[in-house]
Design a protein around this motif. Structure first.
Motif, PDB file in Angstrom:
ATOM      1  N   TRP A 103      -3.268 -91.491 -83.909  1.00  0.00           N
ATOM      2  CA  TRP A 103      -2.775 -92.067 -82.656  1.00  0.00           C
ATOM      3  C   TRP A 103      -3.827 -91.975 -81.560  1.00  0.00           C
ATOM      4  N   ALA A 104      -4.643 -90.920 -81.580  1.00  0.00           N
ATOM      5  CA  ALA A 104      -5.697 -90.796 -80.563  1.00  0.00           C
ATOM      6  C   ALA A 104      -6.643 -91.994 -80.633  1.00  0.00           C
ATOM      7  N   PHE A 105      -6.985 -92.409 -81.840  1.00  0.00           N
ATOM      8  CA  PHE A 105      -7.843 -93.586 -82.002  1.00  0.00           C
ATOM      9  C   PHE A 105      -7.125 -94.846 -81.533  1.00  0.00           C
ATOM     10  N   ILE A 106      -5.852 -94.976 -81.878  1.00  0.00           N
ATOM     11  CA  ILE A 106      -5.098 -96.179 -81.515  1.00  0.00           C
ATOM     12  C   ILE A 106      -4.986 -96.307 -79.996  1.00  0.00           C
ATOM     13  N   TYR A 107      -4.562 -95.229 -79.322  1.00  0.00           N
ATOM     14  CA  TYR A 107      -4.334 -95.392 -77.883  1.00  0.00           C
ATOM     15  C   TYR A 107      -5.624 -95.460 -77.086  1.00  0.00           C
ATOM     16  N   GLU A 108      -6.677 -94.793 -77.550  1.00  0.00           N
ATOM     17  CA  GLU A 108      -7.924 -94.936 -76.800  1.00  0.00           C
ATOM     18  C   GLU A 108      -8.487 -96.352 -76.944  1.00  0.00           C
ATOM     19  N   THR A 109      -8.346 -96.937 -78.128  1.00  0.00           N
ATOM     20  CA  THR A 109      -8.756 -98.333 -78.305  1.00  0.00           C
ATOM     21  C   THR A 109      -7.954 -99.247 -77.387  1.00  0.00           C
ATOM     22  N   LEU A 110      -6.647 -99.017 -77.303  1.00  0.00           N
ATOM     23  CA  LEU A 110      -5.798 -99.797 -76.392  1.00  0.00           C
ATOM     24  C   LEU A 110      -6.244 -99.621 -74.947  1.00  0.00           C
ATOM     25  N   ASN A 111      -6.443 -98.375 -74.529  1.00  0.00           N
ATOM     26  CA  ASN A 111      -6.797 -98.084 -73.139  1.00  0.00           C
ATOM     27  C   ASN A 111      -8.114 -98.718 -72.738  1.00  0.00           C
ATOM     28  N   ARG A 112      -9.000 -98.901 -73.706  1.00  0.00           N
ATOM     29  CA  ARG A 112     -10.296 -99.538 -73.436  1.00  0.00           C
ATOM     30  C   ARG A 112     -10.203-101.061 -73.455  1.00  0.00           C
ATOM     31  N   GLY A 113      -9.001-101.589 -73.662  1.00  0.00           N
ATOM     32  CA  GLY A 113      -8.809-103.030 -73.626  1.00  0.00           C
ATOM     33  C   GLY A 113      -8.769-103.701 -74.983  1.00  0.00           C
ATOM     34  N   PRO A 165      -5.055 -97.371 -68.071  1.00  0.00           N
ATOM     35  CA  PRO A 165      -3.940 -96.591 -68.628  1.00  0.00           C
ATOM     36  C   PRO A 165      -4.469 -95.426 -69.462  1.00  0.00           C
ATOM     37  N   TRP A 166      -3.663 -94.380 -69.546  1.00  0.00           N
ATOM     38  CA  TRP A 166      -3.977 -93.238 -70.402  1.00  0.00           C
ATOM     39  C   TRP A 166      -2.894 -93.124 -71.467  1.00  0.00           C
ATOM     40  N   GLY A 167      -3.302 -93.130 -72.745  1.00  0.00           N
ATOM     41  CA  GLY A 167      -2.352 -92.909 -73.815  1.00  0.00           C
ATOM     42  C   GLY A 167      -1.513 -94.122 -74.137  1.00  0.00           C
ATOM     43  N   VAL A 206       4.915 -90.433 -72.925  1.00  0.00           N
ATOM     44  CA  VAL A 206       3.531 -90.923 -72.982  1.00  0.00           C
ATOM     45  C   VAL A 206       2.737 -89.901 -73.781  1.00  0.00           C
ATOM     46  N   ILE A 207       2.104 -90.335 -74.863  1.00  0.00           N
ATOM     47  CA  ILE A 207       1.208 -89.465 -75.607  1.00  0.00           C
ATOM     48  C   ILE A 207      -0.221 -89.894 -75.304  1.00  0.00           C
ATOM     49  N   GLY A 208      -1.039 -88.940 -74.919  1.00  0.00           N
ATOM     50  CA  GLY A 208      -2.427 -89.245 -74.583  1.00  0.00           C
ATOM     51  C   GLY A 208      -2.726 -89.184 -73.099  1.00  0.00           C
ATOM     52  N   CYS A 209      -1.729 -88.792 -72.273  1.00  0.00           N
ATOM     53  CA  CYS A 209      -2.073 -88.496 -70.886  1.00  0.00           C
ATOM     54  C   CYS A 209      -2.915 -87.221 -70.896  1.00  0.00           C
TER      55      CYS A 209
END
Length: 463
Positions: free
Chosen positions: A223-233, A322-324, A166-169
């Motif tokens: 990736w930080a932008f990608i996963y934070e966008t995902l985590n926000r729905g 979710p985180w990351g 998991v990247i972004g925890c």
């Protein structure tokens, strides 16, 4: 590589660990069956000769992570099975360098690749899918279905799992947490809660409470932008690669949050010039309260050889958001013309290295788990007593073991984006536009539109 009887190992008989075992069993979500393509050469695992049939050298190349371990693994294969494998480490822009090698037909037989690399290489006709391995049915039977899905394209498994994580925890410096008067009960549950808490922490005397993962590699700020966008729905693209980003949606919310903490001086601005090694050293200096990291890096963060906060680096648990996101890499085989004997040799080594050795054990996967806490795409590795022991030893608090498993269970994956042949190019674009966004204080609407325009341009180019 320990799976001779193919029995699933239950992690523990204690009540708490039975709960953890159930989490592991659900690990990575889906229980859908994945169709297995039966190739004409299918045979039982113990009939697949892992020894080389020819004296043809096998050229194996990977990025610069623990080359000492890789070289020692290759040495074992060569010495015990009479192999002719030559390993070398690639420095620099790995994906671009390897693509050039594949295009020009440079000597290369086995290589590392991310899932999106594998898809791009396969579409270019440069790799031989793992689906053609003689023991593919047994390999797939030992893999988590979501890992099969992430590493598949056009109904074919493209590579064998190198690692998953998991990247972004979000890692926590427990020393500073106590110093600023907070406890684990105060851990934020969402990105917005985390960013809002930074202001209170600064009032308590910590100038830069947050180290953002905005370093230069593709798994940094892009990736930080990608996963934070995902985590926000949110999602970056749909199944057809059409852009879904909007300024008033999760992607815009991510940018607004970043702009706020950047402009308000809550983060060190030099992070934009960091490479990953600099980023890790900065976190391990003990100056910051929170940072998104790789789950496997918790082992390093709690190692006194590297870290000033060894034994005090915890992780924010899953509490609804979710985180990351899932990070996954694979061992890939090139599609260079070969004799049948040389093709067997490449397949045999790839199976030995990326699955089970000549004793039927997950030697390489277990070694990565034990040495670096790299998670595996194989059930028998992750559901073993070894996995439990490694994780509990590496983590700061007993409760972090279950927290890590739950983060892994709920992890997201940007499949629609990473299935696109232009995924790597879009990540390079993200790195440039996100740096400009922060350094030049660009409007959120302008940056989101630039991302949409780039996706449309890439789609048109690849049609």
């Amino acid at each position: 590589m320990c799976l001779i009887g193919m029995k699933r190992v239950v992690i523990s008989a204690k009540k708490e660990d039975r709960m953890a075992s159930r989490v592991v069993t659900k690990l990575l979500g889906t229980v859908l069956m994945v169709a297995v393509l039966v190739v004409p050469l299918a045979m039982a695992y113990d009939e697949f000769d892992l020894r080389p049939w020819t004296n043809t050298p096998i050229y194996f190349q990977g990025w610069n992570y623990r080359p000492d371990i890789v070289e020692d693994n290759v040495r074992r294969y060569n010495e015990e099975l009479g192999g002719h494998v030559q390993y070398s480490t690639i420095a620099g822009d790995y994906s671009a360098i390897m693509e050039t090698k594949l295009v020009v037909g440079a000597p290369l037989d086995v290589l590392y690749g991310h899932a999106y690399d594998a898809i791009r290489y396969y579409r270019g006709g440069w790799i031989l899918p793992a689906e053609e391995l003689p023991n593919i049915e047994q390999i797939k039977a030992d893999m988590y279905p979501t890992i099969i899905k992430a590493l598949s394209y056009d109904g074919k498994l493209l590579g064998l799992p190198y690692f998953t994580s998991v990247i972004g925890c979000v890692a926590v410096n427990l020393k500073l947490l106590e110093k600023v008067g907070l406890t684990p009960q105060d851990f934020p549950k969402t990105w917005d809660e985390l960013y809002n808490q930074l202001y209170e922490v600064r009032k308590r005397g910590l100038e830069h409470p947050y180290l953002p993962p905005w370093y230069v590699e593709q798994w940094g700020i892009p990736w930080a932008f990608i996963y934070e966008t995902l985590n926000r729905g949110g999602r970056i693209v749909d199944e057809n690669g059409e852009p879904l980003l909007t300024a008033d949606g999760p992607a815009g919310d991510t940018l607004r949050a970043w702009k706020r903490i950047w402009n308000d001086g809550l983060v060190p601005h030099e992070v934009l010039g960091y490479k990953e090694a600099d980023f890790l050293e900065a976190w391990e200096s003990g100056q910051y309260l929170y940072t998104p990291t790789m789950l496997y890096n918790l082992k390093r963060h709690n190692d006194p050889y590297y870290s000033a906060i060894a034994g005090y680096c915890s992780v924010i648990p899953y509490a609804g958001q979710p985180w990351g996101m899932l990070d996954i890499a694979a061992y890939l085989m090139t599609a260079h013309p070969r004799t049948e004997g040389a093709k067997h040799d490449v397949m045999a080594f790839t199976s030995w290295y990326g699955y089970k050795d000549h004793h039927g054990e997950f030697f390489v996967a277990n070694r990565w788990l034990e040495n670096s806490m790299l998670f595996s795409g194989y059930r028998p590795v992750m559901e073993s007593p070894l996995a439990e022991a490694v994780m509990k030893k590496a983590l700061a608090r007993p409760e972090d073991y279950r927290a890590a498993l739950e983060l892994y269970e709920h992890v997201q994956y940007p499949a629609e984006l990473f299935q696109q042949p232009w995924a790597a190019e879009f990540q390079s674009f993200l790195r440039e536009i996100l740096d400009e966004f922060l350094l030049k204080d660009l409007p959120v609407e302008q940056v989101i539109q630039a991302m949409r325009d780039e996706i449309n341009r890439l789609n048109a180019m690849y049609k």
